[in-house]
Design an enzyme around this catalytic site. Structure first.
Site, PDB file in Angstrom:
ATOM      1  N   ASP A 253     -13.810  27.963 -15.621  1.00  0.00           N
ATOM      2  CA  ASP A 253     -14.134  26.599 -15.202  1.00  0.00           C
ATOM      3  C   ASP A 253     -13.037  25.663 -15.693  1.00  0.00           C
ATOM      4  OD1 ASP A 253     -16.132  24.831 -13.928  1.00  0.00           O
ATOM      5  OD2 ASP A 253     -16.005  23.841 -15.873  1.00  0.00           O
TER       6      ASP A 253
ATOM      7  N   ASP B 252     -17.969  24.748  24.681  1.00  0.00           N
ATOM      8  CA  ASP B 252     -17.914  26.125  25.188  1.00  0.00           C
ATOM      9  C   ASP B 252     -17.592  26.110  26.679  1.00  0.00           C
ATOM     10  OD1 ASP B 252     -18.138  28.936  25.349  1.00  0.00           O
ATOM     11  OD2 ASP B 252     -19.597  28.920  23.718  1.00  0.00           O
TER      12      ASP B 252
ATOM     13  N   GLY C  68     -15.641  23.250  28.297  1.00  0.00           N
ATOM     14  CA  GLY C  68     -14.182  23.357  28.281  1.00  0.00           C
ATOM     15  C   GLY C  68     -13.745  24.687  27.700  1.00  0.00           C
ATOM     16  N   ASP C  69     -12.447  24.952  27.834  1.00  0.00           N
ATOM     17  CA  ASP C  69     -11.884  26.207  27.343  1.00  0.00           C
ATOM     18  C   ASP C  69     -11.030  25.861  26.119  1.00  0.00           C
ATOM     19  OD1 ASP C  69     -10.225  28.339  26.852  1.00  0.00           O
ATOM     20  OD2 ASP C  69     -10.029  28.899  28.955  1.00  0.00           O
TER      21      ASP C  69
ATOM     22  N   ARG D 288     -17.817  33.282  14.194  1.00  0.00           N
ATOM     23  CA  ARG D 288     -17.709  34.533  14.948  1.00  0.00           C
ATOM     24  C   ARG D 288     -16.775  34.397  16.143  1.00  0.00           C
ATOM     25  NH1 ARG D 288     -21.510  37.857  17.240  1.00  0.00           N
ATOM     26  NH2 ARG D 288     -21.381  39.725  15.984  1.00  0.00           N
TER      27      ARG D 288
HETATM   28  O1  LIG Z   1      -3.994  21.200 -10.437  1.00  0.00           O
HETATM   29  C1  LIG Z   1      -5.037  21.777 -10.093  1.00  0.00           C
HETATM   30  N1  LIG Z   1      -6.187  21.611 -10.788  1.00  0.00           N
HETATM   31  C2  LIG Z   1      -7.328  22.245 -10.435  1.00  0.00           C
HETATM   32  C3  LIG Z   1      -7.365  23.066  -9.323  1.00  0.00           C
HETATM   33  C4  LIG Z   1      -8.609  23.775  -8.865  1.00  0.00           C
HETATM   34  O2  LIG Z   1      -9.738  23.026  -9.239  1.00  0.00           O
HETATM   35  C5  LIG Z   1     -10.883  23.870  -9.210  1.00  0.00           C
HETATM   36  C6  LIG Z   1     -11.725  23.559 -10.410  1.00  0.00           C
HETATM   37  O3  LIG Z   1     -13.062  23.769 -10.126  1.00  0.00           O
HETATM   38  P1  LIG Z   1     -13.946  24.895 -10.803  1.00  0.00           P
HETATM   39  O4  LIG Z   1     -13.359  25.328 -12.093  1.00  0.00           O
HETATM   40  O5  LIG Z   1     -15.333  24.414 -10.812  1.00  0.00           O
HETATM   41  O6  LIG Z   1     -13.800  26.123  -9.802  1.00  0.00           O
HETATM   42  P2  LIG Z   1     -14.238  26.246  -8.272  1.00  0.00           P
HETATM   43  O7  LIG Z   1     -13.061  26.053  -7.377  1.00  0.00           O
HETATM   44  O8  LIG Z   1     -15.450  25.432  -7.971  1.00  0.00           O
HETATM   45  O9  LIG Z   1     -14.613  27.777  -8.165  1.00  0.00           O
HETATM   46  P3  LIG Z   1     -15.755  28.568  -8.997  1.00  0.00           P
HETATM   47  O10 LIG Z   1     -16.419  29.440  -7.978  1.00  0.00           O
HETATM   48  O11 LIG Z   1     -15.016  29.356 -10.034  1.00  0.00           O
HETATM   49  O12 LIG Z   1     -16.697  27.560  -9.601  1.00  0.00           O
HETATM   50  C7  LIG Z   1     -10.348  25.303  -9.255  1.00  0.00           C
HETATM   51  O13 LIG Z   1     -10.527  25.905  -7.974  1.00  0.00           O
HETATM   52  C8  LIG Z   1      -8.867  25.123  -9.512  1.00  0.00           C
HETATM   53  O14 LIG Z   1      -8.099  26.134  -8.939  1.00  0.00           O
HETATM   54  C9  LIG Z   1      -6.165  23.238  -8.604  1.00  0.00           C
HETATM   55  O15 LIG Z   1      -6.124  23.968  -7.580  1.00  0.00           O
HETATM   56  N2  LIG Z   1      -5.025  22.588  -9.021  1.00  0.00           N
END
Ligand SMILES: O=c1[nH]cc([C@@H]2O[C@H](COP(=O)(O)OP(=O)(O)OP(=O)(O)O)[C@@H](O)[C@H]2O)c(=O)[nH]1
Length: 704
Positions: free
Chosen positions: A103, A571, A596-597, A613
């Site tokens: 985190d 679609d 539309g395509d 999908r």
């Molecule tokens: O400079 C950067 N700082 C941070 C990031 C990205 O920020 C997110 C932080 O969020 P978190 O730790 O909660 O992680 P999540 O993306 O929500 O994924 P989880 O499933 O692990 O909770 C993180 O993705 C960093 O990479 C950045 O990219 N640059």
């Protein structure tokens, strides 16, 4: 992708042995409990082989309970990793060896900044960082899972954090908003991505650059070194954990014994997950009530047993890894282990069982033989289901429960003998129930499974999709051998005509076939739509366009889940002219249809494009042409929600996706990382990936 700015460190952590550390993990089931594409890439670039199982832990711990910001990050990382470690034995039927959670947060002026919830939140965060130095903390949790004979799992937890200091330049209002409107801040801690446009805001970085990006690789490798290179046996691992707390600045370790069947045990209290500087006993002194010594309680679940080596490492050399699942009659998925085997056919994502296949020439085990027989009989079961569905057996028994075989034969205008065989087979497959009567033939009723999914008018009816499988997929698969030999689809052999455009030529130029195909797509969208629609917070988007959205079944799920969203279904004219057949009873005027395509016509303007999908059906050339068209239509910050079956990164599953690939359409099945790269080449960055545990997974990407 990222420049590696590891800094030399003067403490003992500077001496490291990267490769031996990573290679220690080969052969182990390593799981990254994170949906962050950056973490995936950092670890993949380091040569680690792992599966991604994003954590379902909601990041809602009370920040006020933590005295220092890093404690909050570490606790969140622990909860993320533990949630996955607990869920996998139940939902994926395999116990990982190691789960990694992380985190990342930003701390400035005593505040903790996570990912912004909208543009204004991003503005609040970025303006608070302007012209100042702040700290980026990434908390990391490594959960080592030790499966025991008595079906319990011991969890050994090692956690640590890394701090990096970052100084921002003074940011003008114009700069701030230009950056926010690029869409980049939305999925990033503190509202910036140092590895991309956000790098332009930064004056200096003190510490590990990758830590800011989301994963302190350097510190992680040193922890692995401590765990794997400085101890050899499982008992040594306990002392390794003890050592970790002395030799490393921030680790903690705890060995907890948790039941397999705990669901979300997260707690608001930091004390809920015991944190020890491992001393004599590594067991928690006061584990939370839900974490005390349970055995897993699901009677229908028998976990996988791994052969254990003396040193506690798991190995699979004596056992063959096989994938199984099973469907009990009325209860959906039920997993049966090798002792009590009734082996099913198509494993869901992550379902793994290890059967003890002994020496090649030893007497075959019943369950091994049974597994092969199940695979051989699979087509008979499919065809019995298709036939009963086509002959409206389930509809008839819904209207008139308790028919016997002769009455049913009369209703479906079939032979009594054939009908009796079909009904009996359906009973054995769990689709029908039979009731015996004295001296008379039994009578039949639908099981709950048939009531819910096989009646043609059920809310979640799969009838349309079953008919599609019978009429289209079955003939294609009967030419599988040629498909494999030639490496191409077998439409001409199966249907007697060449096709350049599957949809225009095959499905849509005959009214009956068109309706059948639309019913099939409708069935799938009905059963998967809710999971896809609720996979992400879409509150920043006001308008969406569901490209190839067919009957609108998916679009209605999106408007139901997101009250502020209106959805245009785009679609082919041949499809849109038929949608009256599928309108829900209560019309939702937030869903509209445009004909539309998508390869040829201008796309309706929207904040969010949905591709559910679609991509797997088309050639690379068409996929690129569609994506570049969407990219041109999108302004920065627009979203693209992609929903497909995501193959595992090692392409070992899920089985449904790999079997689908055998139809040899011009398209292909891809993993989440492959889709991420594909979308990145069109200017979309992947913000979130969600494995839904349903038939379709989802990914939310933002146009930069
Ligand atoms: O400079 C950067 N700082 C941070 C990031 C990205 O920020 C997110 C932080 O969020 P978190 O730790 O909660 O992680 P999540 O993306 O929500 O994924 P989880 O499933 O692990 O909770 C993180 O993705 C960093 O990479 C950045 O990219 N640059």
């Amino acid at each position: 992708m990222f420049s590696n700015l590891f800094r030399e460190q003067s403490d003992e952590r500077a001496t490291m042995v990267l490769n031996p550390v990573i290679s220690k993990l080969s052969g182990k089931l390593v799981v990254l409990a994170s949906a962050s594409p950056r973490r995936l890439e950092i670890l993949r670039n380091a040569g680690l082989r792992f599966e991604v199982v994003p954590s379902w832990f909601k990041e809602t711990l009370d920040k006020g309970l933590y005295t220092a910001p890093h404690e909050y990050a570490v606790e969140t990382a622990k909860q993320k990793a533990l949630e996955v470690a607990r869920r996998m034995p139940i939902k994926h039927l395999k116990t990982p060896d190691i789960v990694i959670g992380a985190d990342t947060i930003v701390s400035v002026d005593g505040m903790i900044l996570e990912k912004p919830v909208d543009k204004h939140d991003a503005y609040r965060m970025l303006s608070s960082l302007s012209g100042k130095e702040h700290s980026v903390f990434t908390g990391v949790a490594i959960v080592l899972c030790h499966e025991k004979e008595n079906e319990e799992v011991d969890y050994q937890l090692i956690d640590f954090y890394e701090e990096t200091k970052v100084k921002f330049a003074d940011l003008s209002e114009d700069m701030l908003w230009e950056y926010i409107n690029s869409g980049e801040p939305m999925d990033k801690a503190g509202g910036y991505g140092i590895q991309a446009l956000g790098g332009m805001l930064v004056e200096y970085v003190h510490g590990d650059f990758l830590n800011v990006v989301g994963f302190p690789l350097n510190h992680f490798c040193k922890q692995l070194d401590l765990i794997y290179n400085r101890c050899t046996s499982s008992s040594d691992q306990e002392s390794a954990s003890a050592r970790l707390s002395k030799s490393s600045p921030h680790p903690t370790s705890v060995l907890t014994q948790l039941p397999h069947n705990l669901t979300d045990q997260s707690s608001q209290s930091p004390s809920s997950s015991a944190k020890h500087n491992s001393s004599a006993s590594l067991r928690p002194n006061s584990p939370p009530a839900s974490q005390t010594h349970h055995t897993h309680g699901s009677p229908s679940f028998s976990p996988v047993h791994k052969a254990k080596k003396e040193d506690g490492d798991s190995e699979v050399s004596e056992s063959s890894r096989m994938l199984v699942n099973s469907f009990s009659k009325d209860r959906g998925a039920e997993i049966i282990g090798s002792d009590n085997t009734a082996l099913p056919l198509i494993p869901s994502r992550g379902q793994v069982i290890e059967l003890n296949v002994a020496r090649e020439d030893s007497e075959p085990k019943r369950e091994d033989l049974q597994r092969i027989m199940e695979l051989m009989d699979g087509f008979k079961a499919s065809k019995a289901l298709f036939t009963a569905s086509k002959l409206c057996v389930f509809d008839l028994l819904h209207r008139s429960p308790g028919l016997d075989s002769a009455q049913m034969a009369q209703e479906i205008k079939a032979s009594v003998k054939g009908t009796e065989c079909l009904l009996e087979a359906c009973v054995s497959l769990g689709l029908l129930k039979s009731k015996d009567r004295k001296c008379q033939k039994p009578v039949y009723e639908n099981t709950d499974l048939a009531v819910r999914f096989l009646r043609s008018d059920a809310s979640y009816s799969l009838h349309g999709y079953i008919q599609h499988c019978n009429n289209t997929v079955w003939p294609l698969f009967s030419h599988l051998e040629s498909a494999v030999l030639e490496g191409s689809h077998q439409h001409e052999k199966a249907f007697g005509k060449k096709t350049n455009d599957l949809f225009q030529d095959t499905y849509y130029n005959n009214q009956e076939i068109k309706l059948r195909f639309m019913r099939a797509m409708h069935s799938i969208a009905k059963v998967t739509g809710k999971d896809v629609a609720t996979a992400f917070d879409l509150s920043t988007f006001k308008t969406a366009c569901d490209l190839g959205g067919c009957t609108g079944a998916m679009a209605y799920e999106f408007t139901e889940a997101h009250p502020g969203l209106t959805v245009t279904v785009f679609d082919l004219p041949a499809v849109v002219e038929m949608i009256e057949h599928f309108r829900p009873q209560h019309k939702d005027n937030r869903v509209s249809f445009v004909a539309g395509d998508f390869f040829q016509d201008e796309l309706p303007k929207a904040d969010l494009y949905i591709l559910a999908r679609i991509l797997h059906d088309w050639s690379d050339e068409k996929v690129h042409s569609l994506l570049s068209k969407i990219a041109q239509t999108c302004t920065p910050g627009c979203g693209l929600l992609l929903s497909e079956i995501f193959l595992d990164e090692d392409r070992k599953g899920p089985c449904r996706g790999l079997l689908q690939a055998l139809s040899m359409s011009v398209g292909k099945q891809r993993s989440a990382a492959e889709y991420t790269l594909l979308l990145k080449s069109h200017g979309f960055i992947t913000a979130h990936v969600r494995h839904t545990d349903n038939l379709l997974d989802a990914m939310l990407c933002i146009r930069v």
